[in-house]
Design an enzyme around this catalytic site. Structure first.
Site, short mmCIF file in Angstrom:
data_model
loop_
_atom_site.label_atom_id
_atom_site.label_comp_id
_atom_site.label_asym_id
_atom_site.label_seq_id
_atom_site.Cartn_x
_atom_site.Cartn_y
_atom_site.Cartn_z
N PRO A 16 1.16 -0.91 -0.09
CA PRO A 16 -0.05 -0.06 0.05
C PRO A 16 0.82 1.19 -0.12
O PRO A 16 1.76 1.35 0.82
CB PRO A 16 -0.78 -0.31 1.32
CG PRO A 16 -0.01 -1.05 2.43
CD PRO A 16 0.91 -2.17 1.16
N MET A 17 0.67 2.27 -0.95
CA MET A 17 1.37 3.36 -0.99
C MET A 17 0.50 4.44 -1.13
O MET A 17 -0.37 4.79 -2.26
CB MET A 17 2.40 3.25 -2.14
CG MET A 17 3.48 2.38 -2.19
SD MET A 17 4.52 2.19 -3.64
CE MET A 17 3.56 1.25 -4.82
N ALA A 18 0.60 5.43 -0.23
CA ALA A 18 -0.49 6.66 -0.22
C ALA A 18 0.09 7.41 -1.46
O ALA A 18 1.03 7.80 -1.85
CB ALA A 18 -0.09 7.48 1.13
N GLN A 69 -6.70 -0.80 4.18
CA GLN A 69 -5.80 -0.52 5.27
C GLN A 69 -6.20 0.71 5.98
O GLN A 69 -6.59 1.86 5.39
CB GLN A 69 -4.61 -0.14 4.43
CG GLN A 69 -3.49 -0.03 5.84
CD GLN A 69 -1.94 0.36 5.05
OE1 GLN A 69 -1.74 1.79 4.91
NE2 GLN A 69 -1.10 -0.46 5.26
N CYS A 99 3.65 3.69 8.85
CA CYS A 99 3.80 5.03 8.14
C CYS A 99 4.53 5.79 8.72
O CYS A 99 4.32 6.32 9.88
CB CYS A 99 2.41 5.70 7.64
SG CYS A 99 2.74 6.99 6.86
#
Length: 320
Positions: A16-18, A69, A99
């Site tokens: 997962p990558m913002a 997430q 994070c």
């Protein structure tokens, strides 16, 4: 590779990558062999208060299995958010405890939970008790070099009911600098009986194989290595499953895939937003190309998809 009631054919997952791993990118990576993806992180507070943007981030299409997430610092609100996530039908609920971004880590969520293991345990327990699908936890090795807590935290999460752990082998203070610590990932794997997913510095087939060999983990999670490079998943699958090295994508393949990627963003977010996001993605698709810097500068001036299409055709002709 099994998490809860989910069985995975391959073990190369998209991290997962913002701002990156949106629905369009997740779908693209699954088409190229990613066995599992996770949504961009969503604020538990925002989600429970009905924030529209939080809900949009949780929309899942064909990219299954896919996890949702969430992050936060309240067991009660995190549990409520997990239940709210079920409306979007995710396959897994993933809790972000890694994070490093200041706006997340300094507000009690994300990596800040590495400094409060009792709270991390209570959050995991509350979420696991609130939903009937698998719950996983993504963490880092610790807050800083003086506070390496990943093995202990992984044990607590397992005890609280987590079905798997994803571990990035860097501290919060390291952010993305230096080299990933394979030894700490191995320690986490040895500390728990649930699956462990290794994350950090996987950029090709060889680094994927090395990660698995050195850590003994059950799967690998790829973040920055997939930017402008969705082929990394099918290449890793071929290498691990069949000992085959697939050819590098051609310039034409890169340009075609870039266009398909941006077209999907347009479909989900509209042309105005997509063309601004294209400036970031195009930087990765054109990396290493002759005259790449000039291409990236030109793309940053574009307002319409047709301009990007014309550039892609021009680049392909130059490389023929």
């Amino acid at each position: 590779m099994i998490i809860g009631n989910l069985e995975f054919k391959h073990i190369a997952f998209l991290a997962p990558m913002a701002g990156i791993a949106d629905r369009a990118f997740r779908e693209l990576c699954v088409q190229h062999g990613a066995a599992y993806t996770v949504t961009e992180m969503v604020s538990s507070k925002g989600l429970t208060l009905g924030d529209r943007k939080s809900g949009e981030l949780l929309r899942i299409g064909s990219e299954r299995p896919c996890g949702a997430q969430i992050f936060g610092d309240s067991p009660e609100i995190m549990a409520q958010a997990a239940v709210k996530c079920l409306e979007y039908k995710p396959d897994i609920i993933d809790i972000n405890m890694g994070c490093p971004a200041p706006k997340v880590a300094m507000s009690g969520g994300g990596a800040s939970l590495l400094k409060n293991l009792p709270l991390a345990y209570e959050i995991t327990k509350a979420v696991c008790e609130a939903v009937d699908i698998p719950v996983t936890v993504k963490m880092r090795k610790g807050w800083d070099s003086d506070n390496i807590v990943a093995p202990e935290l992984a044990e607590l999460c397992e005890r609280a009911g987590a079905s798997a752990i994803a571990i990035h082998g860097r501290t919060r203070q390291e952010m993305y600098s230096g080299k990933v610590d394979l030894e700490i990932i191995k320690e986490v794997k040895n500390a728990v009986g649930i699956p462990v997913i290794a994350n950090g510095d996987v950029t090709d087939e060889q680094s994927a194989a090395l990660m698995l060999e050195k850590t003994g983990c059950d799967a690998i999670m790829i973040g920055r290595g997939a930017l402008g490079n969705p082929w990394i998943f099918e290449r890793i699958n071929a290498y691990l499953d069949e000992c085959r090295v697939l050819p590098e994508p051609t310039v034409t393949q890169k340009m075609t895939t870039m266009l398909r990627h941006i077209e999907k963003i347009i479909e989900y977010k509209g042309e105005y937003t997509a063309m601004r996001e294209a400036r970031h993605h195009a930087g990765y698709y054109t990396k290493g190309m002759r005259g790449g810097a000039a291409l990236r500068h030109e793309i940053c001036t574009y307002e319409h998809f047709e301009q990007l299409r014309e550039l892609a055709y021009r680049v392909c002709k130059e490389y023929e």
